[in-house]
Design a protein around this motif. Structure first.
Motif, PDB file in Angstrom:
ATOM      1  N   ASN A  13     -49.229  -6.689   9.820  1.00 52.45           N
ATOM      2  CA  ASN A  13     -48.420  -5.486   9.732  1.00 52.45           C
ATOM      3  C   ASN A  13     -49.290  -4.307   9.358  1.00 52.45           C
ATOM      4  O   ASN A  13     -50.278  -4.448   8.676  1.00 52.45           O
ATOM      5  CB  ASN A  13     -47.338  -5.645   8.644  1.00 52.45           C
ATOM      6  CG  ASN A  13     -46.286  -6.634   9.042  1.00 52.45           C
ATOM      7  OD1 ASN A  13     -46.068  -6.886  10.209  1.00 52.45           O
ATOM      8  ND2 ASN A  13     -45.629  -7.200   8.051  1.00 52.45           N
ATOM      9  N   ILE A  14     -48.861  -3.141   9.768  1.00 49.64           N
ATOM     10  CA  ILE A  14     -49.579  -1.922   9.426  1.00 49.64           C
ATOM     11  C   ILE A  14     -48.573  -0.933   8.868  1.00 49.64           C
ATOM     12  O   ILE A  14     -47.385  -1.007   9.165  1.00 49.64           O
ATOM     13  CB  ILE A  14     -50.329  -1.350  10.642  1.00 49.64           C
ATOM     14  CG1 ILE A  14     -51.224  -0.193  10.226  1.00 49.64           C
ATOM     15  CG2 ILE A  14     -49.406  -0.945  11.747  1.00 49.64           C
ATOM     16  CD1 ILE A  14     -52.291   0.142  11.224  1.00 49.64           C
ATOM     17  N   ASN A  32     -43.636  -3.445   4.968  1.00 49.51           N
ATOM     18  CA  ASN A  32     -44.138  -3.133   6.302  1.00 49.51           C
ATOM     19  C   ASN A  32     -45.653  -3.188   6.395  1.00 49.51           C
ATOM     20  O   ASN A  32     -46.185  -3.320   7.492  1.00 49.51           O
ATOM     21  CB  ASN A  32     -43.654  -1.752   6.758  1.00 49.51           C
ATOM     22  CG  ASN A  32     -42.215  -1.793   7.188  1.00 49.51           C
ATOM     23  OD1 ASN A  32     -41.773  -2.755   7.809  1.00 49.51           O
ATOM     24  ND2 ASN A  32     -41.477  -0.753   6.854  1.00 49.51           N
ATOM     25  N   ASN A  33     -46.348  -3.053   5.289  1.00 52.75           N
ATOM     26  CA  ASN A  33     -47.812  -3.071   5.358  1.00 52.75           C
ATOM     27  C   ASN A  33     -48.419  -4.315   4.716  1.00 52.75           C
ATOM     28  O   ASN A  33     -49.597  -4.346   4.421  1.00 52.75           O
ATOM     29  CB  ASN A  33     -48.399  -1.806   4.727  1.00 52.75           C
ATOM     30  CG  ASN A  33     -48.140  -1.720   3.240  1.00 52.75           C
ATOM     31  OD1 ASN A  33     -47.165  -2.270   2.738  1.00 52.75           O
ATOM     32  ND2 ASN A  33     -48.992  -1.034   2.522  1.00 52.75           N
ATOM     33  N   ASP A  47     -49.632 -16.280   8.910  1.00 49.11           N
ATOM     34  CA  ASP A  47     -48.323 -16.931   8.881  1.00 49.11           C
ATOM     35  C   ASP A  47     -47.347 -15.992   8.197  1.00 49.11           C
ATOM     36  O   ASP A  47     -47.242 -15.962   6.973  1.00 49.11           O
ATOM     37  CB  ASP A  47     -48.405 -18.266   8.145  1.00 49.11           C
ATOM     38  CG  ASP A  47     -47.143 -19.102   8.330  1.00 49.11           C
ATOM     39  OD1 ASP A  47     -46.050 -18.514   8.503  1.00 49.11           O
ATOM     40  OD2 ASP A  47     -47.255 -20.333   8.303  1.00 49.11           O
ATOM     41  N   MET A  48     -46.664 -15.200   8.991  1.00 53.79           N
ATOM     42  CA  MET A  48     -45.738 -14.204   8.446  1.00 53.79           C
ATOM     43  C   MET A  48     -44.537 -14.840   7.761  1.00 53.79           C
ATOM     44  O   MET A  48     -43.827 -14.183   7.015  1.00 53.79           O
ATOM     45  CB  MET A  48     -45.296 -13.236   9.541  1.00 53.79           C
ATOM     46  CG  MET A  48     -46.449 -12.374  10.073  1.00 53.79           C
ATOM     47  SD  MET A  48     -47.337 -11.482   8.779  1.00 53.79           S
ATOM     48  CE  MET A  48     -46.069 -10.330   8.277  1.00 53.79           C
ATOM     49  N   GLY A  49     -44.295 -16.119   7.966  1.00 52.72           N
ATOM     50  CA  GLY A  49     -43.204 -16.816   7.296  1.00 52.72           C
ATOM     51  C   GLY A  49     -43.358 -16.826   5.784  1.00 52.72           C
ATOM     52  O   GLY A  49     -42.380 -16.937   5.048  1.00 52.72           O
ATOM     53  N   ALA A  50     -44.581 -16.688   5.305  1.00 52.22           N
ATOM     54  CA  ALA A  50     -44.828 -16.715   3.862  1.00 52.22           C
ATOM     55  C   ALA A  50     -44.136 -15.563   3.141  1.00 52.22           C
ATOM     56  O   ALA A  50     -43.848 -15.661   1.948  1.00 52.22           O
ATOM     57  CB  ALA A  50     -46.320 -16.699   3.571  1.00 52.22           C
ATOM     58  N   VAL A  81     -52.325  -9.718   2.248  1.00 52.62           N
ATOM     59  CA  VAL A  81     -53.205  -8.687   2.785  1.00 52.62           C
ATOM     60  C   VAL A  81     -52.378  -7.430   2.995  1.00 52.62           C
ATOM     61  O   VAL A  81     -51.380  -7.455   3.714  1.00 52.62           O
ATOM     62  CB  VAL A  81     -53.828  -9.102   4.143  1.00 52.62           C
ATOM     63  CG1 VAL A  81     -54.743  -8.011   4.671  1.00 52.62           C
ATOM     64  CG2 VAL A  81     -54.568 -10.426   4.015  1.00 52.62           C
ATOM     65  N   ALA A  82     -52.782  -6.346   2.342  1.00 50.55           N
ATOM     66  CA  ALA A  82     -52.115  -5.055   2.529  1.00 50.55           C
ATOM     67  C   ALA A  82     -52.998  -4.196   3.432  1.00 50.55           C
ATOM     68  O   ALA A  82     -54.188  -4.032   3.172  1.00 50.55           O
ATOM     69  CB  ALA A  82     -51.875  -4.364   1.192  1.00 50.55           C
TER      70      ALA A  82
END
Length: 165
Positions: A13-14, A32-33, A47-50, A81-82
């Motif tokens: 994400n950014i 969102n970031n 793994d965006m599920g986290a 991670v941001a």
């Protein structure tokens, strides 16, 4: 394969360009970031599920706050991670590592949810907390970040790069 055509590629994400509204919901965390990476043995993957405690390693696992409940658990890491943006463009702004133990066969795991939330917040505040990772895990994470977007890596702060050196 017809069904693969419609699948979106997983991406970090950014920061969104949404207007910052004051009112209902103000002060709530904007995810969102923030993205998540899992380190599980020799694997390091997005793994965006986290973000909702539903990563590949967390699915179907009953978590406890007591390590003793997971005597045969393998060590896994949830990495927050941001991604941030400045005049030069996007960059990796903050990164933190959260420990977990997972015993897939027993469907049991250990993690401290409050610690995971606090470390997510720290990553969003551009903090770097990866000192618990082994040199191999740091290397895997560095390679994953560079492979995902080398330009973001190049624009990242030297302290972040040194922490993963």
């Amino acid at each position: 394969m017809e069904e693969d055509k419609g699948k979106k590629k997983i991406a970090l994400n950014i920061v969104s360009s949404k207007v910052n509204h004051k009112g209902f919901g103000a002060g709530s965390i904007d995810l969102n970031n923030v993205s998540s990476i899992i380190i599980d043995g020799d694997e390091c993957y997005l793994d965006m599920g986290a973000l909702h405690a539903k990563s590949k390693v967390e699915k179907g696992i009953k978590f406890s706050m007591n390590k003793e409940d997971v005597p045969n658990g393998r060590s896994c890491w949830l990495i927050w991670v941001a991604v941030d943006r400045n005049a030069e463009g996007a960059f990796y702004g903050g990164i933190t590592a959260c420990p977990m133990l997972v015993d897939t066969e027993a469907r049991r795991g250990w993690k401290i949810l409050a610690e995971h939330v606090n470390l997510m917040d720290a990553a969003m505040k551009r903090k770097v907390v990866v000192d618990q990772l082994s040199d191999k895990e740091k290397s895997m994470l560095r390679e994953q970040l560079i492979a995902h977007n080398e330009q973001w890596w190049e624009h990242s702060d030297d302290a972040l790069k040194e922490a993963l050196a």
